[in-house]
Scaffold this motif. Sequence first.
Motif, PDB file in Angstrom:
ATOM      1  N   LEU A  99      -5.120  -1.035  -0.130  1.00 44.72           N
ATOM      2  CA  LEU A  99      -4.584  -1.106   1.230  1.00 44.72           C
ATOM      3  C   LEU A  99      -4.898   0.179   1.991  1.00 44.72           C
ATOM      4  O   LEU A  99      -4.780   1.279   1.438  1.00 44.72           O
ATOM      5  N   LYS A 100      -5.270   0.017   3.263  1.00 46.85           N
ATOM      6  CA  LYS A 100      -5.579   1.161   4.116  1.00 46.85           C
ATOM      7  C   LYS A 100      -4.969   0.925   5.495  1.00 46.85           C
ATOM      8  O   LYS A 100      -4.780  -0.227   5.902  1.00 46.85           O
ATOM      9  N   ALA A 101      -4.686   2.014   6.183  1.00 43.51           N
ATOM     10  CA  ALA A 101      -4.167   1.922   7.549  1.00 43.51           C
ATOM     11  C   ALA A 101      -5.049   2.747   8.470  1.00 43.51           C
ATOM     12  O   ALA A 101      -5.576   3.791   8.081  1.00 43.51           O
ATOM     13  N   SER A 102      -5.191   2.270   9.689  1.00 40.93           N
ATOM     14  CA  SER A 102      -6.001   2.991  10.663  1.00 40.93           C
ATOM     15  C   SER A 102      -5.412   2.789  12.057  1.00 40.93           C
ATOM     16  O   SER A 102      -4.636   1.853  12.292  1.00 40.93           O
ATOM     17  N   THR A 103      -5.757   3.678  12.945  1.00 38.30           N
ATOM     18  CA  THR A 103      -5.393   3.512  14.351  1.00 38.30           C
ATOM     19  C   THR A 103      -6.682   3.432  15.169  1.00 38.30           C
ATOM     20  O   THR A 103      -7.781   3.659  14.652  1.00 38.30           O
ATOM     21  N   VAL A 135      -5.232  -2.343   7.774  1.00 36.37           N
ATOM     22  CA  VAL A 135      -4.309  -2.704   8.855  1.00 36.37           C
ATOM     23  C   VAL A 135      -4.530  -1.721  10.001  1.00 36.37           C
ATOM     24  O   VAL A 135      -4.550  -0.505   9.787  1.00 36.37           O
ATOM     25  N   VAL A 136      -4.681  -2.259  11.200  1.00 33.69           N
ATOM     26  CA  VAL A 136      -4.895  -1.419  12.380  1.00 33.69           C
ATOM     27  C   VAL A 136      -3.617  -1.446  13.227  1.00 33.69           C
ATOM     28  O   VAL A 136      -3.251  -2.487  13.793  1.00 33.69           O
ATOM     29  N   ALA A 137      -2.925  -0.301  13.278  1.00 33.60           N
ATOM     30  CA  ALA A 137      -1.662  -0.211  14.017  1.00 33.60           C
ATOM     31  C   ALA A 137      -1.454   1.225  14.475  1.00 33.60           C
ATOM     32  O   ALA A 137      -1.660   2.156  13.694  1.00 33.60           O
ATOM     33  N   GLN A 138      -1.033   1.395  15.708  1.00 32.22           N
ATOM     34  CA  GLN A 138      -0.753   2.746  16.207  1.00 32.22           C
ATOM     35  C   GLN A 138       0.516   3.301  15.558  1.00 32.22           C
ATOM     36  O   GLN A 138       0.581   4.464  15.189  1.00 32.22           O
ATOM     37  N   ARG A 139       1.503   2.426  15.439  1.00 33.36           N
ATOM     38  CA  ARG A 139       2.757   2.754  14.775  1.00 33.36           C
ATOM     39  C   ARG A 139       3.264   1.500  14.084  1.00 33.36           C
ATOM     40  O   ARG A 139       2.892   0.381  14.490  1.00 33.36           O
ATOM     41  N   PRO A 140       4.140   1.586  13.117  1.00 33.50           N
ATOM     42  CA  PRO A 140       4.690   2.771  12.441  1.00 33.50           C
ATOM     43  C   PRO A 140       3.750   3.249  11.335  1.00 33.50           C
ATOM     44  O   PRO A 140       2.699   2.632  11.087  1.00 33.50           O
ATOM     45  N   LYS A 141       4.147   4.320  10.623  1.00 26.26           N
ATOM     46  CA  LYS A 141       3.381   4.802   9.482  1.00 26.26           C
ATOM     47  C   LYS A 141       3.522   3.793   8.339  1.00 26.26           C
ATOM     48  O   LYS A 141       4.639   3.443   7.941  1.00 26.26           O
ATOM     49  N   LEU A 142       2.397   3.323   7.816  1.00 28.38           N
ATOM     50  CA  LEU A 142       2.437   2.270   6.807  1.00 28.38           C
ATOM     51  C   LEU A 142       2.161   2.757   5.389  1.00 28.38           C
ATOM     52  O   LEU A 142       2.570   2.117   4.420  1.00 28.38           O
ATOM     53  N   ALA A 143       1.463   3.887   5.257  1.00 26.07           N
ATOM     54  CA  ALA A 143       1.049   4.350   3.922  1.00 26.07           C
ATOM     55  C   ALA A 143       2.210   4.458   2.934  1.00 26.07           C
ATOM     56  O   ALA A 143       2.048   4.087   1.764  1.00 26.07           O
TER      57      ALA A 143
END
Length: 392
Positions: free
Chosen positions: A362-366, A331-339
């Motif tokens: 699942l992974k998160a990135s900005t 998932v690419v999102a500046q906010r909010p924190k997803l982890a």
Amino acid sequence: MQKATAIIAAGGAGLRMGTSTPKQFSELLGVPILIHTIRAFCQVPAINAIVVVVPAQHRELTCALLAQYQLDGRCTVVIGGKLRQDSVRIGLAQVTDDSSLVAVHDGARPLITPQDIQRCLAAAATTGSAIMAVPVKDTLKAVAPDTAIRHTVEREGLWQAQTPQVVRTGLLKEAFAKADQDGFIGTDEASLLEHGGWPVVVVEGSETNLKITRPDDLRMAEAILMKQQPAQQLRIGHGFDAHRLVTGRALILGGMEIPHELGLLGHSDADVLTHALCDAILGACGCGDIGRHFPDSDPQYKGISSIKLLTHVVGLAAERHFRLVNADITVVAQRPKLAPHFPAMQKILAKACRVEPESINLKASTTEQMGYTGREEGISAHAVVLMASQPA
């Protein structure tokens, strides 16, 4: 062919397998052993009912598995007794008057074939009782408690008993009554008949009709099944989705609401993570994309939970005989924190995909404040899946 009821004796603890649950619930090529066993009997036209006898603490699990594999309509689940003889007696009480024959089978013999079941039924219909067995082929030794050999046992005329063991319903009830009257405990149904003086015939079976008792047995069963089945087909699918962030909408990702002042805009709940996963699965199965199946012009999908869409997509894949092996989603999102929300999301997605949570990564990135995701105008997601073919 006379109508018959199958009693699946699955009440054992399976301690020699070294697992926390009984051996009949261990997986054989991704499917519980007990389900393999029941499926074989479902393919025999003469079997009009199946009684599954299980330990009390595993009744709920058994019912859930039967529902999952769409076998609950054919089966009745009952709680067994302390001994096999007790469990079969309990199962026998469920047999209705329209069943002329009863076929008792070990729940941990998953490789029995419908053809062998039919041969055993035919023999019992003629003679009254018949069991599946194979001739002993190895040299047999009588061994003392100190492991010293006493003598060689003549193997001529010796057979190794298997299941199914098929008996006319009335005759089996008589055999149980006689055993109860005499306080006789038998090791199988044939021994009860022998005790009462009733003849039993042998139908030659196969060495592949093995009983899963130890881990090595499971490995042999897997090898046999893999040889019988066509080569497994593997497919990779990729999915991508993006939605605009707006005020006045809930932020739904991975099937759960995430606290945030902005939400994603869309015809459904706009869950980009789940949408990307749906597209990846559809792509691997050659089924187009999510827009083809759930168009935003259709009012029935207005505000719908994307987890419902995912459940439908997984069902479409199953109809084409594909199952999810694993998914890797970013998932690419500046906010909010997803982890912090990922463990809960994994469980939701895994349930819909019919896999363990470990199969969903699942992974998160900005984008370091670059582009529409960096400016917090939207959120995007990429998903890659591996799908494997499974038997029809």
